[in-house]
Design an enzyme around this catalytic site. Structure first.
Site, mmCIF file in Angstrom:
data_model
loop_
_atom_site.group_PDB
_atom_site.id
_atom_site.type_symbol
_atom_site.label_atom_id
_atom_site.label_comp_id
_atom_site.label_asym_id
_atom_site.label_seq_id
_atom_site.Cartn_x
_atom_site.Cartn_y
_atom_site.Cartn_z
ATOM 1 N N ARG A 1 0.772 -1.288 -0.015
ATOM 2 C CA ARG A 1 -0.129 -0.220 -0.058
ATOM 3 C C ARG A 1 0.871 1.321 -0.084
ATOM 4 N NH1 ARG A 1 -4.326 1.143 4.860
ATOM 5 N NH2 ARG A 1 -4.991 3.305 4.057
ATOM 6 N N LYS B 1 4.982 -1.536 2.477
ATOM 7 C CA LYS B 1 6.349 -2.019 2.566
ATOM 8 C C LYS B 1 7.075 -1.206 2.911
ATOM 9 C CE LYS B 1 5.399 -6.297 -0.151
ATOM 10 N NZ LYS B 1 5.833 -7.071 -1.056
ATOM 11 N N GLY C 1 11.576 4.073 1.082
ATOM 12 C CA GLY C 1 12.543 5.294 1.141
ATOM 13 C C GLY C 1 13.823 4.638 0.513
ATOM 14 N N GLU C 2 14.033 3.481 0.657
ATOM 15 C CA GLU C 2 15.433 2.952 -0.044
ATOM 16 C C GLU C 2 15.317 2.175 -1.225
ATOM 17 O OE1 GLU C 2 17.891 2.251 3.793
ATOM 18 O OE2 GLU C 2 15.952 1.957 4.405
HETATM 19 MO MO1 MOS Z 1 18.490 3.941 6.562
HETATM 20 S S1 MOS Z 1 20.416 3.841 5.601
HETATM 21 O O1 MOS Z 1 18.040 2.451 6.619
HETATM 22 O O2 MOS Z 1 19.086 4.923 7.894
#
Ligand code: MOS
Length: 741
Positions: free
Chosen positions: A629, A702, A705-706
C-alpha cells in the site's frame, strides 16, 4: 508525468501535499541548529590528521590566548564521559569509536573541541591547537599492507551443494565487482546544541532516532535517562548518517554542563566525512551456473567489506541477493577487512545497494553469454520461494518489469552491443531489479480527538524529508474519518511516545500501524452504543461519513478522547517496547520472519556514450515499483525519483577517494565529491505498481525510502555495456574507464 488520480480500486493513497511544506518553503521549519537558545557559546572541533598512532602531547597555550576562548576539551579533561557500547557489542546504535585520544584509530578522529564566546574565536583557536603525534603507517583499504580479515555474520544463506552444481552447469559465469566508499553529504551539516536546566539536559540535534540519541547521551554523561530530552522535528537529509550516536554529542553536553551555558556545535563539511559513519567500499566475487535455457542452478556470492579495526560492522547483502531469484543452489559468505578507518554505518539501502549491483550486473552478463534477453532471463528465474525454501509474502517483480519495459519501449531494443546509434552518440539500454526488505518495528503513539473534529497525533518518529508528517496524518485522518486538514502531527521529540529508528524504510509501516490501533480504540469508545455496533472498532467497512462527532461526544459527555497505543510486530519480544523506550529499537520483517517480506522494482535506463569522447549521459530512466500500500502517491513518487537520481550518482559520479598512504579522504568537500547536477538528470519516470500484502503489517505498507536506488547503478552499467561493449565492473563508471582502445 501524469497526475496520479487515485484509483478507488487500488490501495494508492491520495497525493496530498506535505503538511510541513509551507513551514519549509517559508523557512519556519526549525532544524537542529536553528533553535534559539539564550547566550550560547560556540564550539569548533579539532580532528586528527593522522590515521594511526598516539597523541604524545598537546600545546593549548596559543589557542587559549585567543580572545573569547572559554575552554578546550580533550581526552585529558573529559574523564567524566563514560564508555558506551557499540550495537554489535550489545549496546545501542552508536559510532563505535568514541574516544578522543590518546589512541588514534582513524583519520579525522575528534581530538579536541574549543568552546568560545563566538564561532569565529572558536574556529581560530581550533586552528592553533598544537598536537604532537607519533604515527604509524596506516592500512587504508583493501590490499593495504597490515589489514586483517574476519568472517562476518554466521548463518548466511546456503542451500544445497552450489560448488558442485556450478561445476556441473552448462553455462558458467564468474565475475568480480567493486563499489566505492560513499559519504552521505546531507545538505544539513552535523550539528549539536546542548542546554542544561536544573540537571535536565536538552539536546537539539538532527536525528533519525531521538530515543537512541537520548539514551546514549544519558549513558555517555552517566545521568538518568529521564533527565535527557532529544529534539529533532526536521532533518535536512540523513540517509543513515544521523541514525547513530556520535561522540561529539557527549563533548557538547559536557561542555554545556561545565560552562553552565548552552553550547552550539556546527561541524564543517569535511569534518562530516570522518566524525560520522559512511558506506564502506565493497568487493564481490560472483559465480553463476545455469542451464542452456537460462535456469540458474548455482549462485555463489562472496563479499568483502571494509570496516574499522575494532568493530565487525557489516551489511552482508548476500541475505538479499541470495533470495532475489529462485536459484537451484546457493552459497554465500562475507569477509570483513579491518583497516585504520572509522567504523562504517548505514547509508541508504545499506545491504542491497552494493550486493544487488553485483548480482544484477552478473545477471546481465549471463544473459549476454546465453544470448538471451535480460528480462526473459529474470522471468525464467522468477520464483515466490527461495532456494532455502521460504515463501515470499507477495512478489510483483515481473509485474514491475512488464510495466516498466512497456513504458520504456524495451521491445525495440536491438540486442547487439554498439548496434544502436544516433549520430555521434552510442545508445545503450539496460535494466536491473530493485529489492528492499520490508521492515516493521515496535512503535507507540498518543492520539487525541477533540469534539470539534480536530485530532493531534504524537509519536517520536522522524521526517527526514520523506513525508512522514503527511502520511502519519493521513493514516489518522482516514482512520478517524476526519479531513487531513483537521489533523496536527508532532514528531521528533523524545517526550513523545517512541517510534523506531528511521532506518530500514520502516517508519510508515511501524508508525501507521500504531496510529491505526490508537484510532480504532478511539472509534470504539466513540461508537459505544448498541445502534453503532456494526462499526465499532472497525476501520474496514465503517461508513465514516455517518460519524457525527459532535453528537457522539455530547452523548458520551466528554470533550475529547485520548488514546495511547503500542504496536508490536510479529517476532517482537515481550520486552521490545521497554527496550524501545530505553533506546534500542526492535525491527522485524525482511528475511527474518516466517515469510520473506520485500518490496520490488524494475529499473530501465537509456545511456548515450559519445563515440569519440566517451562522455556518458543518461537521458531517461523508467522505474516501476511495487511496495504494498502507498499512503501518498505524491511523496512516494518523490522518494523514488530522488532514489533513482542517487542511483545515477552512484553509477557515474560518486566516490570518496582515500589516499592509500595516509588513509585520509582527499575529496572531502562538495566541489570534489562528485554528485549529479540538474544538467546530469533528464527524464525520471516513476510507475507505481499496485500491490496488496496484508501479511507484512496491519496497514499493508512495505516502505519505499530505500527501494528506488537499488537497481539504478546496475541498470546504468548494463546500459553502458549495451552501448559500448565495455563491461565496467567497478563503480563509478567514469569516461576514462571506457577509453579502452
Ligand atoms: Mo537508513 S540507511 O536505513 O538509515
Amino acid at each position: 508525468m501524469s497526475k496520479a488520480a487515485p484509483d478507488p480500486q487500488s490501495n494508492m493513497g491520495k497525493p496530498e501535499p506535505r503538511l510541513d511544506g509551507r513551514l519549509k518553503v517559508t523557512g519556519e521549519a526549525r532544524y537542529g541548529s536553528d533553535f534559539a537558545v539564550s547566550n550560547p557559546a560556540y564550539a569548533f572541533l579539532v580532528t586528527s590528521p593522522i590515521a594511526k598512532g598516539r597523541i604524545e602531547s598537546m600545546d593549548l597555550r596559543a589557542a587559549k590566548a585567543v580572545p573569547g576562548v572559554l575552554e578546550i576539551f580533550n581526552y585529558e579533561n573529559t574523564g567524566e564521559l563514560k564508555d558506551i557500547k557499540y550495537a554489535k557489542g550489545g549496546g545501542g546504535p552508536t559510532s563505535s569509536i568514541q574516544g578522543f585520544g590518546p589512541l588514534i584509530q582513524y583519520g579525522g578522529q575528534i581530538v579536541a573541541m574549543v568552546v568560545a564566546d563566538t564561532f569565529e574565536a572558536a574556529r581560530e583557536a581550533a586552528h592553533m591547537v598544537r598536537v604532537n603525534y607519533t604515527s604509524e603507517p596506516p592500512s587504508a583499504t583493501f590490499d593495504s599492507r597490515g589489514v586483517s580479515e574476519s568472517a562476518a555474520n554466521e548463518g548466511l544463506p546456503q542451500a544445497g551443494d552450489a560448488e558442485q552444481a556450478y561445476v556441473a552447469a552448462d553455462v558458467r559465469l564468474e565475475a568480480q565487482y567493486e563499489t566505492p566508499t560513499q559519504h552521505h553529504n546531507s545538505i544539513e551539516l552535523f550539528t549539536t546544541t546542548c542546554v542544561w536546566h536544573d540537571n535536565q539536559l536538552t539536546i537539539y540535534e538532527p536525528s533519525q532516532f531521538v530515543y537512541g540519541l537520548k539514551a546514549n547521551a544519558a549513558k555517555k554523561m552517566g545521568v538518568d535517562i529521564a533527565d535527557v530530552r532529544a529534539i529533532s522535528p526536521f532533518v535536512g537529509g540523513a540517509f543513515g548518517s544521523k541514525a547513530q550516536f556520535s561522540p561529539r554529542t557527549g563533548l557538547v553536553a559536557l561542555a554545556a554542563k561545565r560552562l553552565n551555558r548552552p553550547v552550539k556545535l556546527v561541524t564543517t563539511r569535511d569534518q562530516g566525512f570522518t566524525i560520522q559513519t559512511y558506506r564502506a567500499e565493497t568487493r564481490h566475487r560472483i559465480r553463476i551456473g545455469a542451464e542452456r535455457d537460462g535456469k540458474i542452478t548455482s549462485f555463489i556470492h562472496e563479499g568483502w567489506e571494509v570496516t574499522s579495526r575494532p568493530d565487525p560492522y557489516s551489511v552482508s547483502g548476500v541475505e538479499d541477493s541470495a533470495r532475489l531469484y529462485g536459484f537451484g543452489t546457493v552459497k554465500t559468505g562475507v569477509t570483513l577487512v579491518h583497516a585504520d578507518r572509522n567504523t562504517p554505518g548505514f547509508m541508504r539501502s545499506p545491504p542491497v545497494v552494493p550486493y544487488i549491483y553485483a548480482l544484477e550486473s552478473a545477471v546481465d552478463e549471463l544473459a549476454a553469454k546465453l544470448d538471451m534477453d535480460p528480462v526473459q532471463l529474470r522471468r525464467i528465474n522468477d520464483s515466490s520461494v527461495d532456494a532455502m525454501g521460504k515463501q515470499w509474502s507477495s512478489r510483483s517483480l515481473m509485474k514491475c518489469y512488464d510495466q516498466a519495459a512497456e513504458r520504456f519501449g524495451w521491445a525495440n531494443r536491438s540486442a547487439q552491443p554498439g548496434s544502436m546509434r544516433d549520430g555521434d552518440w552510442l545508445i545503450g539500454w539496460g535494466c536491473a531489479s530493485a529489492v528492499y526488505p520490508t521492515h516493521v518495528g515496535a512503535a507507540a503513539v498518543r492520539i487525541r480527538l477533540v469534539a470539534n473534529g480536530t485530532a493531534n497525533v504524537q509519536i517520536a518518529a522522524h521526517d527526514l524529508g520523506t513525508g512522514a508528517y503527511t502520511v502519519i496524518g493521513q493514516m489518522a485522518a482516514e482512520s478517524l474519518g476526519i479531513p487531513l486538514a483537521s489533523v496536527t502531527v508532532e514528531l521528533g521529540d523524545s517526550e513523545l511516545p517512541p517510534a523506531p529508528v528511521a532506518g530500514g524504510s520502516n517508519t510508515t509501516a511501524s508508525a501507521c500501524s500504531a496510529v491505526m490501533k490508537a484510532c480504532e480504540a478511539i472509534r470504539a469508545k466513540l461508537m459505544r452504543s448498541p445502534a453503532d455496533d456494526t462499526t465499532v472498532g472497525s476501520a474496514a467497512g465503517a461508513d465514516r461519513n455517518k460519524l457525527n462527532l459532535e453528537d457522539r461526544f455530547k452523548t458520551l459527555g466528554v470533550g475529547a478522547i485520548e488514546e495511547y497505543a503500542e504496536y508490536l510486530p510479529p517476532g517482537a519480544k515481550p520486552d521490545s517496547m521497554k527496550n524501545l523506550y530505553a533506546g534500542t529499537p526492535f525491527l522485524g520483517g525482511g528475511s527474518k520472519g516466517e515469510k520473506l517480506m520485500y518490496a520490488t522494482g524494475a529499473e530501465f535506463v537509456e545511456v548515450r556514450v559519445h563515440a569519440s569522447t566517451r562522455e556518458i549521459r543518461v537521458p531517461r530512466v523508467v522505474g516501476a515499483f511495487a511496495a504494498g500500500r502507498l499512503m501518498n502517491t505524491r511523496t512516494a513518487r518523490s522518494q523514488y525519483m530522488g532514489a533513482m537520481i542517487w542511483g545515477i550518482s552512484s553509477a557515474l559520479h560518486e566516490a570518496a577517494e582515500i589516499d592509500p598512504r595516509t588513509a585520509r579522504y582527499v575529496n572531502d568537500n562538495l566541489a570534489d565529491y562528485l554528485i549529479p547536477v540538474n544538467a546530469d538528470i533528464r527524464d525520471i519516470d516513476v510507475i507505481l505498481v499496485p500491490e496488496e500484502d496484508p501479511l507484512v503489517n496491519p496497514v499493508g505498507v512495505k516502505g519505499i525510502g530505500e527501494l528506488g536506488n537499488v537497481g539504478t547503478a546496475a541498470a546504468v552499467a548494463n546500459a553502458v555495456y549495451h552501448a559500448t561493449g565495455v563491461r565496467v565492473r567497478k563503480l563509478p563508471i567514469r569516461l576514462e574507464k571506457l577509453l579502452t582502445t
